[in-house]
Scaffold this motif. Structure first.
Motif, PDB file in Angstrom:
ATOM      1  N   UNK A 116      -5.514  -0.878  -3.251  1.00 39.71           N
ATOM      2  CA  UNK A 116      -6.892  -0.715  -3.726  1.00 39.71           C
ATOM      3  C   UNK A 116      -7.154   0.775  -3.828  1.00 39.71           C
ATOM      4  N   UNK A 117      -8.034   1.137  -4.726  1.00 41.55           N
ATOM      5  CA  UNK A 117      -8.324   2.556  -4.922  1.00 41.55           C
ATOM      6  C   UNK A 117      -8.857   3.168  -3.635  1.00 41.55           C
ATOM      7  N   UNK A 118      -8.552   4.429  -3.478  1.00 43.49           N
ATOM      8  CA  UNK A 118      -8.838   5.154  -2.238  1.00 43.49           C
ATOM      9  C   UNK A 118     -10.315   5.091  -1.854  1.00 43.49           C
ATOM     10  N   UNK A 119     -11.193   5.117  -2.838  1.00 43.25           N
ATOM     11  CA  UNK A 119     -12.631   5.107  -2.545  1.00 43.25           C
ATOM     12  C   UNK A 119     -13.105   3.777  -1.969  1.00 43.25           C
ATOM     13  N   UNK A 122     -12.413   2.406   2.909  1.00 40.34           N
ATOM     14  CA  UNK A 122     -13.322   2.371   4.065  1.00 40.34           C
ATOM     15  C   UNK A 122     -14.114   1.062   4.115  1.00 40.34           C
ATOM     16  N   UNK A 123     -14.399   0.489   2.955  1.00 35.82           N
ATOM     17  CA  UNK A 123     -15.142  -0.770   2.903  1.00 35.82           C
ATOM     18  C   UNK A 123     -14.282  -2.002   3.116  1.00 35.82           C
ATOM     19  N   UNK A 124     -12.955  -1.811   3.297  1.00 34.82           N
ATOM     20  CA  UNK A 124     -12.072  -2.923   3.593  1.00 34.82           C
ATOM     21  C   UNK A 124     -11.551  -3.713   2.399  1.00 34.82           C
ATOM     22  N   UNK A 125     -11.735  -3.174   1.194  1.00 33.16           N
ATOM     23  CA  UNK A 125     -11.296  -3.922   0.012  1.00 33.16           C
ATOM     24  C   UNK A 125      -9.799  -4.205   0.039  1.00 33.16           C
ATOM     25  N   UNK A 126      -8.977  -3.240   0.468  1.00 38.40           N
ATOM     26  CA  UNK A 126      -7.538  -3.471   0.440  1.00 38.40           C
ATOM     27  C   UNK A 126      -7.135  -4.630   1.349  1.00 38.40           C
ATOM     28  N   UNK A 127      -7.776  -4.766   2.487  1.00 40.33           N
ATOM     29  CA  UNK A 127      -7.467  -5.888   3.377  1.00 40.33           C
ATOM     30  C   UNK A 127      -7.864  -7.213   2.736  1.00 40.33           C
TER      31      UNK A 127
END
Length: 151
Positions: A116-119, A122-127
């Motif tokens: 997921x994009x770096x921005x 912090x919001x947990x999108x990659x997980x």
């Protein structure tokens, strides 16, 4: 030399996965502007993620990305690998990518990568992307053993 197909000829390749916050769909050449922007704003996160020791996407040019997307598109059509863009539901932003490749280890049927994009980290999108992608592979794809290198 042509790579073997990753899925059987009679398998209907799923073309989309949609959640309440993103859509996975095939990564196409026409996605290059949004894809390049997502990649270039995520360079530090992506270095080494796809291949340990690699500095990709450092020094990636727009033209290089266009060539990469063309290669991904061709591989998808040949059924030898599958690249999916992760788009916002309104298709205004590329949020990341997911890839399915032949396994380098014979103990697995395929290797899968996602980012997921770096921005959005912090919001947990990659997980959340990882959970949805893993579930989708288990539910809708013919693989029994998928490796997630680096994860």
């Amino acid at each position: 030399m042509t790579r073997a197909r990753l899925v059987p000829d009679d398998f209907v390749v799923p073309l989309a996965l949609e959640t309440s916050e993103f859509r996975l769909r095939p990564l196409l050449i026409g996605d290059v502007v949004k894809d390049y922007e997502a990649v270039m704003t995520s360079v530090e996160h992506l270095k080494g993620l796809m291949s340990p020791g690699s500095d990709w996407p450092v020094d990636l040019t727009f033209e290089d990305d266009l060539i990469d997307l063309g290669w991904h598109h061709k591989e998808f059509r040949r059924r030898t690998s599958f690249a999916f863009t992760v788009m916002s539901l309104d298709e205004s932003r590329c949020l990341g990518c997911c890839y399915i490749y032949p396994a380098s280890d014979p103990a697995h049927d395929a290797e899968a990568y996602y980012w997921a994009r770096q921005s959005e980290l912090a919001g947990g999108l990659e997980e959340r992307l990882g959970v949805a992608f893993r579930d989708w592979l288990a539910r809708d794809w013919p693989f029994k053993r998928v490796a997630f290198p680096g994860r």
